[in-house]
Design a protein around this motif. Structure first.
Motif, mmCIF file in Angstrom:
data_model
loop_
_atom_site.group_PDB
_atom_site.id
_atom_site.type_symbol
_atom_site.label_atom_id
_atom_site.label_comp_id
_atom_site.label_asym_id
_atom_site.label_seq_id
_atom_site.Cartn_x
_atom_site.Cartn_y
_atom_site.Cartn_z
ATOM 1 N N TRP A 114 37.822 53.273 41.554
ATOM 2 C CA TRP A 114 36.347 53.179 40.751
ATOM 3 C C TRP A 114 36.901 52.113 39.349
ATOM 4 N N ASN A 115 38.380 52.486 38.530
ATOM 5 C CA ASN A 115 39.086 51.483 37.728
ATOM 6 C C ASN A 115 39.044 50.195 38.354
ATOM 7 N N ARG A 116 40.063 49.931 39.630
ATOM 8 C CA ARG A 116 39.687 48.411 40.141
ATOM 9 C C ARG A 116 38.498 47.877 39.993
ATOM 10 N N HIS A 117 37.426 47.966 40.558
ATOM 11 C CA HIS A 117 36.904 47.695 40.686
ATOM 12 C C HIS A 117 35.789 47.535 39.360
ATOM 13 N N LEU A 118 35.570 48.392 38.387
ATOM 14 C CA LEU A 118 34.837 47.950 37.518
ATOM 15 C C LEU A 118 35.991 47.416 36.451
ATOM 16 N N LYS A 119 36.913 47.428 36.581
ATOM 17 C CA LYS A 119 37.483 46.461 35.762
ATOM 18 C C LYS A 119 37.251 44.683 36.214
ATOM 19 N N GLU A 120 37.814 44.474 37.226
ATOM 20 C CA GLU A 120 37.744 43.567 37.577
ATOM 21 C C GLU A 120 35.828 42.616 37.301
ATOM 22 N N ALA A 121 35.121 44.136 38.101
ATOM 23 C CA ALA A 121 33.635 43.403 37.630
ATOM 24 C C ALA A 121 33.110 42.946 35.784
ATOM 25 N N GLU A 122 33.834 43.825 35.428
ATOM 26 C CA GLU A 122 33.527 43.426 33.938
ATOM 27 C C GLU A 122 34.341 42.141 33.742
ATOM 28 N N ARG A 123 35.692 41.632 34.469
ATOM 29 C CA ARG A 123 36.247 40.408 33.637
ATOM 30 C C ARG A 123 35.463 39.712 34.209
ATOM 31 N N LEU A 124 34.577 39.388 35.510
ATOM 32 C CA LEU A 124 34.097 38.148 36.003
ATOM 33 C C LEU A 124 33.034 38.103 35.866
ATOM 34 N N LEU A 125 31.836 39.656 34.912
ATOM 35 C CA LEU A 125 31.430 39.055 34.649
ATOM 36 C C LEU A 125 31.258 38.430 33.124
ATOM 37 N N GLU A 126 32.707 38.898 32.619
ATOM 38 C CA GLU A 126 32.801 37.624 30.819
ATOM 39 C C GLU A 126 32.719 36.410 31.241
#
Length: 186
Positions: A114-126
């Motif tokens: 969860w933490n890995r995918h959320l962190k990457e999703a947030e970075r990529l959304l930005e």
């Protein structure tokens, strides 16, 4: 009529896209059986002609599976798409892959994932500035699943991203609904 015309002229690529669009409409209306049928038809055509759009149809089918509570089926779709795209995946595609995993990994109670995918999703959304109602819905669903696991901070992070998605789409009413969920968690 558009489908008939595409079949008449033999343009299977446009036929698959039109059928996929029907799946989108059905999903938006909550007609999950119809949506799944249309996505599967479109996927069959895309695969038969070697189309590069199979990835999007699979992810859309995964959304139907998520809406039905088939979290492992969704994860299978995402994993297949990841293999299809390989190293050539664009940042917006990677973003969708990370986000679409969130509800499934929350249900599996896999907090490191969860933490890995959320962190990457947030970075990529930005990075990409990607805004989409389906993304907001996925983040909201994932946050609810994280919350049910007792992952309060993680849920709040996902809710914040969902709220930002709705706000970015000009849907302040839906952003406020998500913000209320965050406030109730405080």
């Amino acid at each position: 009529r558009l489908l008939e015309m595409q079949e008449e002229v033999g343009n299977r690529f446009l036929l698959a896209r039109a059928i996929g669009a029907l799946g989108e409409l059905a999903r938006a209306k909550g007609k999950l059986d119809d949506a799944e049928e249309q996505y599967r038809r479109a996927l069959e055509i895309h695969e038969s002609i070697g189309s590069r759009l199979t990835w999007m149809t699979r992810l859309n089918l995964g959304l139907v599976l998520l809406a039905r509570g088939d979290y492992s089926g969704n994860l299978d779709m995402v994993t297949t798409v990841e293999a299809e795209l390989g190293r050539g995946a664009e940042p917006s595609q990677l973003c969708l892959l990370h986000m679409q995993r969130l509800p499934s990994v929350a249900v599996a109670k896999d907090k490191p994932a969860w933490n890995r995918h959320l962190k990457e999703a947030e970075r990529l959304l930005e990075e990409t500035g990607h805004n989409e109602s389906a993304v907001a819905w996925i983040l909201d669903l994932g946050a609810e699943k994280a919350k049910s696991n007792g992952w309060r901070n993680e849920a709040k992070d996902a809710f914040r991203l969902a709220s930002a998605q709705w706000a970015g789409l000009g849907r302040d009413d839906l952003a406020a609904r998500i913000d209320d969920k965050i406030e109730r968690m405080n």
